[in-house]
Design an enzyme around this catalytic site. Structure first.
Site, PDB file in Angstrom:
ATOM      1  N   CYS A  85     -28.335 -15.639  -9.289  1.00  0.00           N
ATOM      2  CA  CYS A  85     -28.015 -15.145 -10.610  1.00  0.00           C
ATOM      3  C   CYS A  85     -27.064 -16.091 -11.450  1.00  0.00           C
ATOM      4  O   CYS A  85     -26.237 -16.615 -10.703  1.00  0.00           O
ATOM      5  CB  CYS A  85     -26.969 -13.835 -10.454  1.00  0.00           C
ATOM      6  SG  CYS A  85     -26.741 -13.182 -12.140  1.00  0.00           S
ATOM      7  N   CYS A 122     -19.459 -12.763 -13.459  1.00  0.00           N
ATOM      8  CA  CYS A 122     -19.768 -11.278 -13.752  1.00  0.00           C
ATOM      9  C   CYS A 122     -18.748 -10.538 -12.700  1.00  0.00           C
ATOM     10  O   CYS A 122     -18.101  -9.495 -13.142  1.00  0.00           O
ATOM     11  CB  CYS A 122     -21.158 -10.908 -13.378  1.00  0.00           C
ATOM     12  SG  CYS A 122     -21.681  -9.169 -13.161  1.00  0.00           S
ATOM     13  N   CYS A 138     -21.381  -8.473  -8.496  1.00  0.00           N
ATOM     14  CA  CYS A 138     -21.628  -9.150  -7.062  1.00  0.00           C
ATOM     15  C   CYS A 138     -20.551  -9.898  -6.417  1.00  0.00           C
ATOM     16  O   CYS A 138     -20.000 -10.623  -7.101  1.00  0.00           O
ATOM     17  CB  CYS A 138     -23.121  -9.967  -6.860  1.00  0.00           C
ATOM     18  SG  CYS A 138     -24.681  -8.984  -7.538  1.00  0.00           S
ATOM     19  N   CYS A 147     -30.182  -8.580 -14.935  1.00  0.00           N
ATOM     20  CA  CYS A 147     -29.274  -8.385 -14.056  1.00  0.00           C
ATOM     21  C   CYS A 147     -30.274  -8.435 -12.736  1.00  0.00           C
ATOM     22  O   CYS A 147     -30.976  -7.521 -12.596  1.00  0.00           O
ATOM     23  CB  CYS A 147     -28.495  -6.941 -13.943  1.00  0.00           C
ATOM     24  SG  CYS A 147     -27.496  -7.068 -12.466  1.00  0.00           S
ATOM     25  N   GLN A 159     -27.774   9.047  -6.430  1.00  0.00           N
ATOM     26  CA  GLN A 159     -27.589   7.765  -5.952  1.00  0.00           C
ATOM     27  C   GLN A 159     -28.183   6.653  -6.669  1.00  0.00           C
ATOM     28  O   GLN A 159     -29.371   6.780  -6.938  1.00  0.00           O
ATOM     29  CB  GLN A 159     -28.118   7.952  -4.520  1.00  0.00           C
ATOM     30  CG  GLN A 159     -27.325   8.842  -3.599  1.00  0.00           C
ATOM     31  CD  GLN A 159     -25.962   8.342  -2.933  1.00  0.00           C
ATOM     32  OE1 GLN A 159     -25.650   7.236  -3.236  1.00  0.00           O
ATOM     33  NE2 GLN A 159     -25.100   9.046  -2.331  1.00  0.00           N
ATOM     34  N   TYR A 193     -18.554  17.664   0.173  1.00  0.00           N
ATOM     35  CA  TYR A 193     -18.726  16.780  -1.000  1.00  0.00           C
ATOM     36  C   TYR A 193     -20.052  16.278  -1.204  1.00  0.00           C
ATOM     37  O   TYR A 193     -20.634  15.373  -1.140  1.00  0.00           O
ATOM     38  CB  TYR A 193     -17.778  15.377  -0.383  1.00  0.00           C
ATOM     39  CG  TYR A 193     -16.521  15.766   0.222  1.00  0.00           C
ATOM     40  CD1 TYR A 193     -15.381  15.532  -0.608  1.00  0.00           C
ATOM     41  CD2 TYR A 193     -16.398  15.845   1.486  1.00  0.00           C
ATOM     42  CE1 TYR A 193     -14.188  15.646  -0.112  1.00  0.00           C
ATOM     43  CE2 TYR A 193     -14.981  15.811   2.145  1.00  0.00           C
ATOM     44  CZ  TYR A 193     -13.672  15.791   1.339  1.00  0.00           C
ATOM     45  OH  TYR A 193     -12.714  16.030   1.834  1.00  0.00           O
ATOM     46  N   GLU A 199     -18.618  21.385  -3.528  1.00  0.00           N
ATOM     47  CA  GLU A 199     -18.435  19.884  -4.118  1.00  0.00           C
ATOM     48  C   GLU A 199     -17.402  20.309  -5.497  1.00  0.00           C
ATOM     49  O   GLU A 199     -17.419  21.655  -5.757  1.00  0.00           O
ATOM     50  CB  GLU A 199     -19.660  19.641  -4.809  1.00  0.00           C
ATOM     51  CG  GLU A 199     -19.763  18.936  -6.044  1.00  0.00           C
ATOM     52  CD  GLU A 199     -19.045  17.441  -5.795  1.00  0.00           C
ATOM     53  OE1 GLU A 199     -19.241  16.751  -5.122  1.00  0.00           O
ATOM     54  OE2 GLU A 199     -18.342  17.193  -6.930  1.00  0.00           O
ATOM     55  N   ASP A 230     -19.471  13.735   3.367  1.00  0.00           N
ATOM     56  CA  ASP A 230     -19.654  12.364   2.374  1.00  0.00           C
ATOM     57  C   ASP A 230     -18.471  12.306   1.474  1.00  0.00           C
ATOM     58  O   ASP A 230     -18.855  12.354   0.368  1.00  0.00           O
ATOM     59  CB  ASP A 230     -20.924  12.529   1.950  1.00  0.00           C
ATOM     60  CG  ASP A 230     -21.444  11.385   1.233  1.00  0.00           C
ATOM     61  OD1 ASP A 230     -20.668  10.081   1.415  1.00  0.00           O
ATOM     62  OD2 ASP A 230     -22.406  11.263   0.760  1.00  0.00           O
ATOM     63  N   CYS A 264     -18.278   5.787   2.437  1.00  0.00           N
ATOM     64  CA  CYS A 264     -18.397   4.442   1.513  1.00  0.00           C
ATOM     65  C   CYS A 264     -17.228   3.635   1.827  1.00  0.00           C
ATOM     66  O   CYS A 264     -16.934   2.729   0.952  1.00  0.00           O
ATOM     67  CB  CYS A 264     -18.462   5.107   0.171  1.00  0.00           C
ATOM     68  SG  CYS A 264     -17.286   6.001  -0.559  1.00  0.00           S
TER      69      CYS A 264
HETATM   70  N1  SAH Z   1     -23.136  13.700  -0.747  1.00  0.00           N
HETATM   71  C1  SAH Z   1     -23.414  13.357  -2.262  1.00  0.00           C
HETATM   72  C2  SAH Z   1     -22.399  12.787  -2.967  1.00  0.00           C
HETATM   73  C3  SAH Z   1     -21.107  12.165  -2.180  1.00  0.00           C
HETATM   74  S1  SAH Z   1     -19.938  11.360  -3.360  1.00  0.00           S
HETATM   75  C4  SAH Z   1     -24.576  12.517  -2.352  1.00  0.00           C
HETATM   76  O1  SAH Z   1     -25.035  11.966  -1.374  1.00  0.00           O
HETATM   77  O2  SAH Z   1     -25.209  12.435  -3.567  1.00  0.00           O
HETATM   78  C5  SAH Z   1     -18.399  12.260  -3.102  1.00  0.00           C
HETATM   79  C6  SAH Z   1     -18.358  13.751  -3.739  1.00  0.00           C
HETATM   80  O3  SAH Z   1     -17.306  14.378  -3.541  1.00  0.00           O
HETATM   81  C7  SAH Z   1     -18.475  13.540  -5.484  1.00  0.00           C
HETATM   82  O4  SAH Z   1     -19.551  14.108  -5.914  1.00  0.00           O
HETATM   83  C8  SAH Z   1     -17.233  14.112  -5.889  1.00  0.00           C
HETATM   84  O5  SAH Z   1     -17.265  14.905  -6.982  1.00  0.00           O
HETATM   85  C9  SAH Z   1     -16.701  15.139  -4.619  1.00  0.00           C
HETATM   86  N2  SAH Z   1     -15.370  15.288  -4.466  1.00  0.00           N
HETATM   87  C10 SAH Z   1     -14.135  14.810  -4.670  1.00  0.00           C
HETATM   88  N3  SAH Z   1     -13.096  15.458  -4.170  1.00  0.00           N
HETATM   89  C11 SAH Z   1     -13.668  16.444  -3.521  1.00  0.00           C
HETATM   90  C12 SAH Z   1     -12.994  17.587  -2.972  1.00  0.00           C
HETATM   91  N4  SAH Z   1     -11.832  17.534  -2.625  1.00  0.00           N
HETATM   92  N5  SAH Z   1     -13.744  18.390  -2.647  1.00  0.00           N
HETATM   93  C13 SAH Z   1     -15.246  18.602  -2.746  1.00  0.00           C
HETATM   94  N6  SAH Z   1     -15.848  17.550  -3.289  1.00  0.00           N
HETATM   95  C14 SAH Z   1     -15.063  16.598  -3.622  1.00  0.00           C
END
Ligand code: SAH
Length: 458
Positions: A79, A85, A88, A166, A290, A319, A340, A388, A415
């Site tokens: 790039c 930028c 990356c 990009c 995603q 989450y 969530e 997650d 992550c």
């Molecule tokens: N598992 C989902 C997204 C994960 S990202 C997927 O794969 O698409 C993390 C998520 O946690 C986000 O959507 C965020 O809004 C949520 N989050 C953040 N703090 C939280 C909490 N205390 N309790 C529940 N969800 C929460």
């Protein structure tokens, strides 16, 4: 020049050997034990460096010349705007070496933060073609003397650097942004002026369903009025006949948040659809989804394999966002509970469950660390809990509830390896054992690492 009690002084030019790479992608050299961070330098290299900042325990240097080059160095990153930028960080490192670096990063933090050493950390799962993978572009617009600019914010500034493509973005999205720029220019639509809060077009957001070919464009504007609105819509449809959805979002606030509260469909559908494996998802202008669907499938397949479901299990997905993992799991479980914090995401999750005719899922809005203890008090017991969380990791109260509920398996999708390591320590101290860890490359050429870990009750 006095060096005080550091072995290097500001503005000094020195030659160093790079020993390591930080999680932000900077090279690390050690001078008598003192760490110097040098962006764009790579492990194994000898480099001439100018010291630009000297703190007590560490300093920063600027790479002047690579004296001996790493075999993994890419001399000319693909790039042309890689340097400016900042989107990356690792295009100067070969893809093979990026994957090894991500595996090493996970191993390092598990050892250092989690004190976990006796666990299999698999090689990072790669993309076969690690370019053009993003399905969403969010591009700021502004006016300059030469006309409309559309690109990205320069690091630590509000200056927009113009960009016509990009390389980690899907071509469809690049094309949409350029077409809107040309049409807006033709009809004299002004870009947004942040300083004076004037102008019309703030952002153009493009979303592409890579598995369905459906395409959405969102024009984020300062007010409801768009000059020559009907001509603009007509022109977009003429130039991109396969476009599924043209949407306007109005954001009249002085803010750097992209979206405002009001969304209007200008033409076509309110939603586009995409699939991950056999599960279908509806995506609106503001839905979370995603950004790398190919690797999302790889990640969720791994999570599903670790969950080891036979069809008789109760599973909790903490989450859960728009229910992506929940619906994946529901294909193989007796019942899935998703929780969530964002209400709109749970609306999407419920819609997606209906769309896929899945009735064995329940979604709740709230904090995982409050809702799951409440479920526990109601007598709900999970055989498997998937978490997650965002970068800051799981809340302590949630980990304590998991330890009390004693699911046979915990599958941790992370992550941020550092908070993963911290939370694994808590689970291990509470009677669990980490068996396997699988890094997945969701964001090639960036320093981000996604990991899925399998944890079992001892
Ligand atoms: N598992 C989902 C997204 C994960 S990202 C997927 O794969 O698409 C993390 C998520 O946690 C986000 O959507 C965020 O809004 C949520 N989050 C953040 N703090 C939280 C909490 N205390 N309790 C529940 N969800 C929460």
């Amino acid at each position: 020049m006095s060096k005080g009690n550091t072995p290097v002084a500001k503005n000094e030019i020195i030659e160093v050997t790079i020993e390591d790479l930080t999680h932000e992608g900077a090279g690390v050299a050690k001078i008598d034990g003192y760490a110097l961070f040098i962006p764009k330098a790579l492990p194994g290299e000898r480099a001439k460096v100018k010291v630009i900042k000297v703190n007590k325990g560490y300093g920063f240097g600027r790479l002047l010349e690579v004296v001996k080059k790493s075999e993994d160095r890419i001399d000319e990153p693909a790039c042309s705007i890689f340097e400016q930028c900042g989107g990356c960080q690792l295009q100067h490192l070969s893809y093979e070496a990026q994957l090894k670096q991500k595996q090493k990063q996970v191993r390092d933090v598990l050892e250092r933060i989690g004190k976990i050493t006796d666990v299999v950390i698999h090689p990072t799962l790669a993309m076969s073609d690690p370019w053009r993978y993003r399905n969403k572009a969010q591009v700021p617009f502004a006016d300059r003397e030469g006309g409309l600019v559309a690109g990205f914010y320069q690091e630590r500034s509000h200056e927009i650097i113009d960009m016509d493509r990009c390389l980690i973005q899907h071509e469809q999205n690049d094309h949409v942004v350029q077409v809107v720029r040309e049409i807006a220019t033709k009809y004299g639509i002004r870009g947004y002026d942040e300083a004076n809060h004037r102008g019309t077009l703030r952002h153009v957001v493009a979303r592409y369903g890579v598995n369905t070919g459906q395409l959405m464009v969102v024009l984020v504007t300062k007010s409801r009025e768009i000059p020559h609105k009907n001509e603009v819509i007509k022109a977009i449809k003429e130039r991109i006949p396969h476009i599924t959805s043209i949407v306007q979002n109005v954001n009249s606030k002085r803010t750097n948040v992209i979206f405002g509260d009001e969304t209007v469909v200008l033409s076509g559908e309110e939603y586009i659809y995409d699939t991950i494996g056999d599960v279908k998802f509806a995506i609106s202008a503001r839905s979370f989804y995603q950004v790398n669907p190919e690797q999302t499938k790889v990640l969720y397949d791994q999570a599903l394999q670790y969950a080891d479901l036979t069809g008789s299990e109760t599973v909790i997905d903490a989450y859960c966002g728009i229910g992506t993992i929940s619906l994946f799991l529901a294909q193989r479980a007796k019942h899935v509970y998703g929780v969530e914090i964002v209400p709109e995401a749970i609306d999407d999750a419920k819609r997606n469950a209906k769309l896929n005719h899945m009735e064995n899922v329940d979604f709740a809005v709230g904090q995982a660390e409050k809702v799951i203890p409440w479920w526990y008090a109601q007598g709900i017991r999970a055989d498997c809990i998937v978490v997650d969380p965002p970068r800051k990791g799981c809340d302590e109260a949630l980990l304590e509830t998991i330890i009390k509920m004693k699911p046979k398996r915990v599958v941790y999708v992370s992550c941020n390896p550092a908070t993963l390591a911290r939370d694994l320590r808590v689970l291990e101290d509470g009677g669990y054992k980490t068996l396997e860890v699988q890094p997945v490359d969701m964001f090639p050429h960036t320093t981000h690492v996604e990991t899925v870990a399998l944890i079992e009750l001892k």
